[in-house]
Each structure stands twice: as structure tokens, then as C-alpha cells.
Design a protein around this motif. Structure first.
Motif, PDB file in Angstrom:
ATOM      1  N   ARG A   1       0.986  -1.101   0.193  1.00 18.78           N
ATOM      2  CA  ARG A   1       0.034  -0.061  -0.101  1.00 18.78           C
ATOM      3  C   ARG A   1       0.753   1.324  -0.317  1.00 18.78           C
ATOM      4  NH1 ARG A   1      -5.138  -1.100   2.514  1.00 18.78           N
ATOM      5  NH2 ARG A   1      -5.376  -3.442   2.861  1.00 18.78           N
ATOM      6  N   LEU A   2       0.798   1.968  -1.089  1.00 14.40           N
ATOM      7  CA  LEU A   2       1.668   3.082  -1.275  1.00 14.40           C
ATOM      8  C   LEU A   2       1.595   4.079  -0.064  1.00 14.40           C
ATOM      9  CD1 LEU A   2       1.768   3.908  -4.923  1.00 14.40           C
ATOM     10  CD2 LEU A   2       3.572   3.259  -3.644  1.00 14.40           C
ATOM     11  N   ASP A   3       0.386   4.286   0.547  1.00 14.20           N
ATOM     12  CA  ASP A   3       0.248   5.270   1.342  1.00 14.20           C
ATOM     13  C   ASP A   3       0.774   4.703   2.914  1.00 14.20           C
ATOM     14  OD1 ASP A   3      -1.763   3.330   1.233  1.00 14.20           O
ATOM     15  OD2 ASP A   3      -3.470   4.764   2.044  1.00 14.20           O
ATOM     16  N   ARG A   4       0.513   3.532   3.119  1.00 12.01           N
ATOM     17  CA  ARG A   4       0.974   2.999   4.243  1.00 12.01           C
ATOM     18  C   ARG A   4       2.411   2.872   4.519  1.00 12.01           C
ATOM     19  NH1 ARG A   4       0.573   1.654   8.630  1.00 12.01           N
ATOM     20  NH2 ARG A   4       0.412  -0.382   8.844  1.00 12.01           N
ATOM     21  N   LEU A   5       3.268   2.771   3.382  1.00 15.36           N
ATOM     22  CA  LEU A   5       4.522   2.400   3.383  1.00 15.36           C
ATOM     23  C   LEU A   5       5.317   3.915   3.252  1.00 15.36           C
ATOM     24  CD1 LEU A   5       4.645  -0.887   1.338  1.00 15.36           C
ATOM     25  CD2 LEU A   5       5.745  -0.333   3.720  1.00 15.36           C
ATOM     26  N   GLY A   6       4.508   5.217   2.672  1.00 11.24           N
ATOM     27  CA  GLY A   6       5.229   6.041   2.581  1.00 11.24           C
ATOM     28  C   GLY A   6       6.050   6.430   1.244  1.00 11.24           C
ATOM     29  N   GLY A   7       5.368   5.779   0.111  1.00 10.15           N
ATOM     30  CA  GLY A   7       5.610   6.023  -1.139  1.00 10.15           C
ATOM     31  C   GLY A   7       6.266   4.934  -1.769  1.00 10.15           C
ATOM     32  N   LEU A   8       6.917   5.345  -3.093  1.00 10.08           N
ATOM     33  CA  LEU A   8       7.414   4.298  -3.921  1.00 10.08           C
ATOM     34  C   LEU A   8       8.835   3.666  -3.498  1.00 10.08           C
ATOM     35  CD1 LEU A   8       6.697   6.055  -7.281  1.00 10.08           C
ATOM     36  CD2 LEU A   8       5.787   3.740  -6.598  1.00 10.08           C
ATOM     37  N   THR A   9       9.762   4.618  -2.698  1.00  7.65           N
ATOM     38  CA  THR A   9      10.998   4.047  -2.480  1.00  7.65           C
ATOM     39  C   THR A   9      10.969   3.292  -1.462  1.00  7.65           C
ATOM     40  OG1 THR A   9      11.806   6.457  -2.776  1.00  7.65           O
ATOM     41  CG2 THR A   9      12.921   4.976  -1.188  1.00  7.65           C
ATOM     42  N   ALA A  10      10.211   3.277  -0.359  1.00  5.00           N
ATOM     43  CA  ALA A  10      10.111   2.252   0.503  1.00  5.00           C
ATOM     44  C   ALA A  10       8.991   0.975   0.120  1.00  5.00           C
ATOM     45  CB  ALA A  10       9.118   2.774   1.804  1.00  5.00           C
ATOM     46  N   ALA A  11       8.248   1.267  -0.733  1.00  2.00           N
ATOM     47  CA  ALA A  11       7.410  -0.053  -1.232  1.00  2.00           C
ATOM     48  C   ALA A  11       8.422  -0.883  -2.341  1.00  2.00           C
ATOM     49  CB  ALA A  11       6.175   0.521  -2.226  1.00  2.00           C
ATOM     50  N   ARG A  12       9.311  -0.020  -2.927  1.00  2.00           N
ATOM     51  CA  ARG A  12      10.042  -0.840  -3.595  1.00  2.00           C
ATOM     52  C   ARG A  12      11.028  -1.792  -2.870  1.00  2.00           C
ATOM     53  NH1 ARG A  12      14.728   1.583  -7.600  1.00  2.00           N
ATOM     54  NH2 ARG A  12      15.354   2.419  -5.861  1.00  2.00           N
ATOM     55  N   SER A  13      11.587  -1.256  -2.014  1.00  2.00           N
ATOM     56  CA  SER A  13      12.454  -2.099  -0.945  1.00  2.00           C
ATOM     57  C   SER A  13      11.542  -3.027  -0.241  1.00  2.00           C
ATOM     58  CB  SER A  13      13.159  -1.184  -0.014  1.00  2.00           C
ATOM     59  OG  SER A  13      13.934  -0.243  -0.382  1.00  2.00           O
ATOM     60  N   ALA A  14      10.447  -2.841  -0.003  1.00  2.00           N
ATOM     61  CA  ALA A  14       9.720  -3.871   0.744  1.00  2.00           C
ATOM     62  C   ALA A  14       9.329  -4.958  -0.286  1.00  2.00           C
ATOM     63  CB  ALA A  14       8.240  -3.435   1.234  1.00  2.00           C
ATOM     64  N   HIS A  15       9.013  -4.617  -1.620  1.00  2.00           N
ATOM     65  CA  HIS A  15       8.811  -5.688  -2.706  1.00  2.00           C
ATOM     66  C   HIS A  15      10.172  -6.450  -2.711  1.00  2.00           C
ATOM     67  CE1 HIS A  15      10.234  -6.679  -6.774  1.00  2.00           C
ATOM     68  NE2 HIS A  15       8.981  -7.046  -6.946  1.00  2.00           N
ATOM     69  N   ASP A  16      11.426  -5.825  -2.817  1.00  2.00           N
ATOM     70  CA  ASP A  16      12.394  -6.838  -2.878  1.00  2.00           C
ATOM     71  C   ASP A  16      12.586  -7.432  -1.672  1.00  2.00           C
ATOM     72  OD1 ASP A  16      12.906  -5.017  -5.077  1.00  2.00           O
ATOM     73  OD2 ASP A  16      14.637  -3.920  -4.466  1.00  2.00           O
ATOM     74  N   LEU A  17      12.487  -7.250  -0.603  1.00  2.00           N
ATOM     75  CA  LEU A  17      12.560  -8.215   0.516  1.00  2.00           C
ATOM     76  C   LEU A  17      11.559  -9.448   0.378  1.00  2.00           C
ATOM     77  CD1 LEU A  17      12.830  -5.523   3.540  1.00  2.00           C
ATOM     78  CD2 LEU A  17      14.718  -6.885   2.638  1.00  2.00           C
ATOM     79  N   ALA A  18      10.310  -8.897   0.214  1.00  2.00           N
ATOM     80  CA  ALA A  18       9.408 -10.012  -0.109  1.00  2.00           C
ATOM     81  C   ALA A  18       9.797 -10.992  -1.071  1.00  2.00           C
ATOM     82  CB  ALA A  18       7.936  -9.411  -0.150  1.00  2.00           C
ATOM     83  N   TYR A  19      10.071 -10.449  -2.053  1.00  2.00           N
ATOM     84  CA  TYR A  19      10.259 -11.423  -3.268  1.00  2.00           C
ATOM     85  C   TYR A  19      11.529 -12.276  -3.185  1.00  2.00           C
ATOM     86  CZ  TYR A  19      11.189 -12.150  -8.404  1.00  2.00           C
ATOM     87  OH  TYR A  19      11.504 -12.716  -9.631  1.00  2.00           O
ATOM     88  N   ALA A  20      12.259 -11.816  -2.288  1.00  2.00           N
ATOM     89  CA  ALA A  20      13.562 -12.479  -2.121  1.00  2.00           C
ATOM     90  C   ALA A  20      13.161 -13.703  -1.087  1.00  2.00           C
ATOM     91  CB  ALA A  20      14.723 -11.587  -1.455  1.00  2.00           C
TER      92      ALA A  20
END
Length: 351
Positions: free
Chosen positions: A246-265
Motif C-alpha cells: 500500500r503506497l500510502d501505508r509505506l510512505g511512497g515508492l521508495t519504501a514500497a520498492r524495498s519492501a517488494h525486494d525483501l518479500a520477493y527474495a
């Protein structure tokens, strides 16, 4: 990268219907390039979000030297994450437009189109819920998120699963359950209906309960993740196997991309959603959903038939939204004149 010379904000409400509100942010560099961001702003939060941008984040951005969007994190940290999300998306859009880069490519996206899902608003009548699911399926959406609560869980899930055996179905519990034996028994009972995920079953901080449920069910549990530290803890505890970005919960694209990378890995399934009703937040979500780990249909399209504020509209066609790859930034033109006419409040900061 040229300094940020201007920060405009618009508090805007839809001209009809339920009048959802958003705060839109427009950042400008001295060379004339602009970038846009958006966050939903319900009445209960709009004043606080506006103050974050007007009094703290906006002034911190003016004259800021930056090379990449990540460089504005200190300014974004001056306010709440949802206000920071609008600033962060605007920075990414501005940065990409100055370099002629599509936002999806800049983030690392690999997809050319996004398969879409739909969220069914809470309804007390099962027939109404079934009708809304039917509309979503008819529009081509291949995943539906259904709200469940204690006393309103097994019955609606069973009914929808019987009607649509192959539909990807998420049950969003909205933090409504506890780790009590009664509640755990109900959540374990949902496991029989082939769900894609059980989302937000417990309070966000209760990762132990999420981990206990995940041990007992084959369905992926999707904890509510609002920051990277929470995601790290959830991964360590094996408190889930799916992540809703959720872009609003995570604070935008920067944090969301990092969260994606962690979850994907970690092998988690991922889907995402934007914030706001004016197209900018959904356009950002499309770019995010182009990342390789976004394996589930995402909530990235505006409702068909509503007002259009971005061109082309962010609309699903047969359950698919194309990723803009021929235009820089978000890949959409913003109707600033119309937004300005509808704005109930406007802020302009300049160097």
C-alpha cells in the motif's frame, strides 16, 4: 539534478457522488519540469496531512539539492507516511521526467501490462455482495478482495467460492480478529475455500498471532506492513507468505520498492494498490506493480465512468492495465486546470 524550486499542493474533492478527497502535490524544478503525487485525504485526516506538507515537508524541499528520489527521505520523514507518499511519488515522477525515463523502468519493472483485481466494499446483504463480485468478474478482474469480520466471514466466502470456483479470492479481515480460540477456529475454517490470502487478520503489531495462524493454514497470511522494520520482523517470524504493498501505508515508492525486494527474495506473493481517486496514485501503483515480484493481480485501476484527471485514464480493459513505457515519469498528462478549479484549498511554496 536541478534544485526543487516550487511545491504546490491541492486539496481536491470529487465533483459528485461520495466525494472522496485527495491531496495532490506538484513539485517543480527551475528547468520547468514538474512531478505529481497523490494521497487519499478523508475528512478525519486531511487537516493533519495538509499541515505536514505546508509546515514541514514542503518548506524542507525548497532549494534542496538532490540526485535521486531517495535523497529527499529526510524531508519526507518530517511528516506522516501517507503525506510522505505523495511527496515521494512526486519526486520519482519529477526525476524520471527530467531524464526521459518511464517510472516503471526506473523502479526496475519488467512487465508491460498489469492484471487487475477489485475490492468489494463492505455490504451487509449477501445478495448485494454477490452482485458486486459478479460485476467485478464481468469487468475482467481475476482477483477479488472481500471484507470479512467476526460473524460475517465463512458464509460470504463460501457463497462466493461456490459461485466462482476459479476466482482468486482474498479475505481482508481489517484487524478485526484476535488470537482467541474462537477467532482462530474461524480463520482456520477459511482455509477450506482456496483463498489466495487472509489479509490483516490481527492487529498489525501482533506478528506472533500471524505466525501462529500461518503455521496452521495452507492459505498465505498477509500481515499489515507499514514499514520495513515490521516486514523484517514478519519475515523472521514467518508471520505470513503474502504482502499487500500500500503506497500510502509505506510512505511512497521508495519504501514500497524495498519492501517488494525483501518479500520477493523470501518467496512471498505480492500485490499492490495506489492511494486517492484522481488517477495519480493509481498511475504510481501501475509502475510499482510492474516489478517482477508482483505476482498477484493488483488494485491499480480507476473506476470506469468517473471523471478523468489524467490522460490517458488509468483504466482496466478486460482486466488488464497497460504500463506506460513510451512517456517519461508516470506516463500520464495531468489536467492541472481542472484540478485547480475543483481545489478547496491550495498551497504554493517557492524559492
Amino acid at each position: 539534478m536541478p534544485q526543487i524550486q516550487g511545491c504546490d499542493a491541492f486539496r481536491v474533492a470529487m465533483p459528485r457522488g461520495r466525494r472522496p478527497q485527495s491531496i495532490l502535490v506538484r513539485l517543480a524544478c527551475g528547468d520547468g519540469a514538474v512531478g505529481w503525487g497523490e494521497v487519499a485525504a478523508p475528512d478525519t485526516a486531511a487537516g493533519t496531512l495538509w499541515a505536514d506538507i505546508e509546515e514541514r515537508m514542503g518548506p524542507a524541499l525548497i532549494g534542496l539539492d538532490w540526485d535521486r528520489p531517495e535523497d529527499v527521505s529526510a524531508a519526507a520523514d518530517l511528516g506522516a507516511r501517507d503525506a510522505a507518499a505523495a511527496i515521494d511519488v512526486a519526486c520519482w515522477d519529477l526525476w524520471c521526467r527530467t531524464r526521459g525515463l518511464p517510472l516503471a523502468h526506473a523502479l526496475g519493472g519488467t512487465r508491460t501490462s498489469i492484471v487487475t483485481g477489485a475490492r468489494i466494499t463492505p455490504e451487509p446483504v449477501l445478495e448485494t455482495v454477490s452482485g458486486r463480485v459478479n460485476q467485478a468478474v464481468g469487468a475482467g478482474h481475476t482477483r477479488v478482495t472481500l471484507d470479512v469480520r467476526p460473524g460475517w466471514d465463512i458464509e460470504p466466502v463460501r457463497a462466493i467460492r461456490r459461485a466462482y470456483p476459479a476466482l482468486a479470492l482474498v479475505a481482508d479481515a481489517g484487524h478485526a480478529y484476535t488470537g482467541s480460540p474462537e477467532h482462530m477456529a474461524v480463520l482456520e475454517g477459511l482455509d477450506a475455500y482456496g483463498l489466495v490470502a487472509i489479509e490483516r487478520p490481527f492487529a498489525a503489531a501482533d506478528l506472533t498471532a500471524h505466525a501462529r495462524l500461518q503455521q496452521r493454514v495452507g492459505t498465505a497470511v498477509a500481515p499489515d506492513v507499514g514499514d520495513l522494520d515490521t516486514l523484517d520482523a514478519a519475515l523472521a517470524l514467518e508471520a505470513g507468505r503474502a504482502l499487500h504493498l500500500r503506497l500510502d501505508r509505506l510512505g511512497g515508492l521508495t519504501a514500497a520498492r524495498s519492501a517488494h525486494d525483501l518479500a520477493y527474495a523470501a518467496g512471498w506473493d505480492v500485490w499492490c494498490s495506489g492511494s486517492g481517486a484522481f488517477g495519480i496514485g493509481q498511475a504510481a501503483a501501475v509502475a510499482l506493480a510492474a516489478l517482477p515480484g508482483c505476482t498477484l493481480p493488483s488494485d491499480v485501476s480507476d473506476p470506469a465512468g468517473g471523471p478523468v484527471f489524467v490522460t490517458p485514464p488509468v483504466r482496466s480493459s478486460g482486466g488488464v492495465v497497460g504500463v506506460p513505457l513510451t512517456q517519461p515519469g508516470l506516463g500520464h498528462e495531468i489536467d492541472e486546470a481542472r484540478i485547480g478549479r475543483l481545489a478547496t484549498r491550495r498551497l504554493r511554496l517557492s524559492a
